[in-house]
Design a protein around this motif. Structure first.
Motif, short mmCIF file in Angstrom:
data_model
loop_
_atom_site.label_atom_id
_atom_site.label_comp_id
_atom_site.label_asym_id
_atom_site.label_seq_id
_atom_site.Cartn_x
_atom_site.Cartn_y
_atom_site.Cartn_z
N HIS A 155 13.14 50.16 57.66
CA HIS A 155 12.56 49.32 56.63
C HIS A 155 11.06 49.26 56.81
N PRO B 240 17.92 54.95 59.98
CA PRO B 240 17.85 53.71 59.20
C PRO B 240 16.48 53.08 59.40
N GLU C 38 15.44 52.10 48.98
CA GLU C 38 15.53 50.99 48.04
C GLU C 38 14.27 50.15 48.11
N SER D 155 13.47 50.02 52.18
CA SER D 155 14.48 50.14 53.24
C SER D 155 15.49 51.21 52.87
N THR D 156 16.21 51.66 53.88
CA THR D 156 17.35 52.53 53.61
C THR D 156 18.51 51.63 53.22
N PRO D 157 19.33 52.02 52.25
CA PRO D 157 20.47 51.18 51.85
C PRO D 157 21.40 50.93 53.03
N SER D 158 22.06 49.80 53.03
CA SER D 158 22.97 49.43 54.10
C SER D 158 23.99 50.52 54.38
N GLU D 159 24.09 50.92 55.63
CA GLU D 159 25.04 51.93 56.10
C GLU D 159 24.82 53.30 55.45
N ARG D 160 23.62 53.54 54.88
CA ARG D 160 23.32 54.84 54.28
C ARG D 160 21.93 55.28 54.71
#
Length: 196
Positions: free
Chosen positions: A190, A188, A79, A52-57
């Motif tokens: 996952h 964003p 991540e 996934s892409t990191p939260s808010e990034r």
């Protein structure tokens, strides 16, 4: 957004790896850089992880992906979490932090001429660093299906799991609308990745 575009990764050098979100507090034993690997069992993958892409990034694109196909670059982090090793050869790898930089000929609907690498920093069960891998990615065929569907495809060149073929993808949690109207700057998402 109908259709897809894909990108590949090139090592982003000079960037610091932030503290891993799974790291535990308090005294810990360091995970050895070299651990004995169990023999690979026929028909089983070495490692599978959620990605996934990191939260808010989210991954970011320059210039924005739009209706017209053009050369774009992307950079950011991915991540890996919940890693499991069906053949037990990589059972000590539990998560990973991926430093990425990408190039592709892309539009809202398609992508091709994808080139790059991804540098993965692995973490063990305690959250301590467990080594690295460098993934080489290359795609020349035109792809037009789901956004970034083949983002993580290639072969591990060096480090843990060297020589393993990699397949995977990363998709947005909901449909991305408005690409044609205003372009797509951030992505964003996952999915999953498998090293086999």
């Amino acid at each position: 957004m109908n259709g897809a575009w894909i990108i590949t990764l090139t090592a982003a050098t000079g960037l610091l790896v932030p503290p891993h979100p799974l790291a535990a507090d308090g005294p810990q034993r360091a995970v050895p850089e070299r651990l004995a690997a169990a023999p690979k069992r026929s028909g089983k993958d070495a490692l599978t992880c959620a990605v996934s892409t990191p939260s808010e990034r989210p991954l970011t694109f320059t210039p924005r992906v739009g209706v017209t196909t053009r050369r774009i670059s992307a950079r950011g982090y991915l991540e890996f979490t919940g890693c499991t090793s069906p053949d037990r050869s990589a059972r000590f790898l539990r998560s990973g932090w991926v430093n990425v930089k990408a190039t592709a000929q892309a539009s809202c609907a398609t992508a091709r001429r994808v080139r790059g690498t991804a540098v993965i920093t692995w973490f063990g069960a305690t959250g301590r660093p467990a080594g690295t891998s460098k993934l080489g990615i290359k795609a020349d065929r035109l792809v037009a299906r789901h956004p970034a569907d083949t983002l993580l495809t290639g072969t591990v060149r060096t480090g843990w799991l060297a020589g393993k073929r990699v397949s995977g993808g990363i998709a947005p949690p909901t449909a991305i609308l408005g690409c044609a109207a205003s372009g797509l700057h951030a992505y964003p998402g996952h999915g999953t990745i498998t090293f086999g």
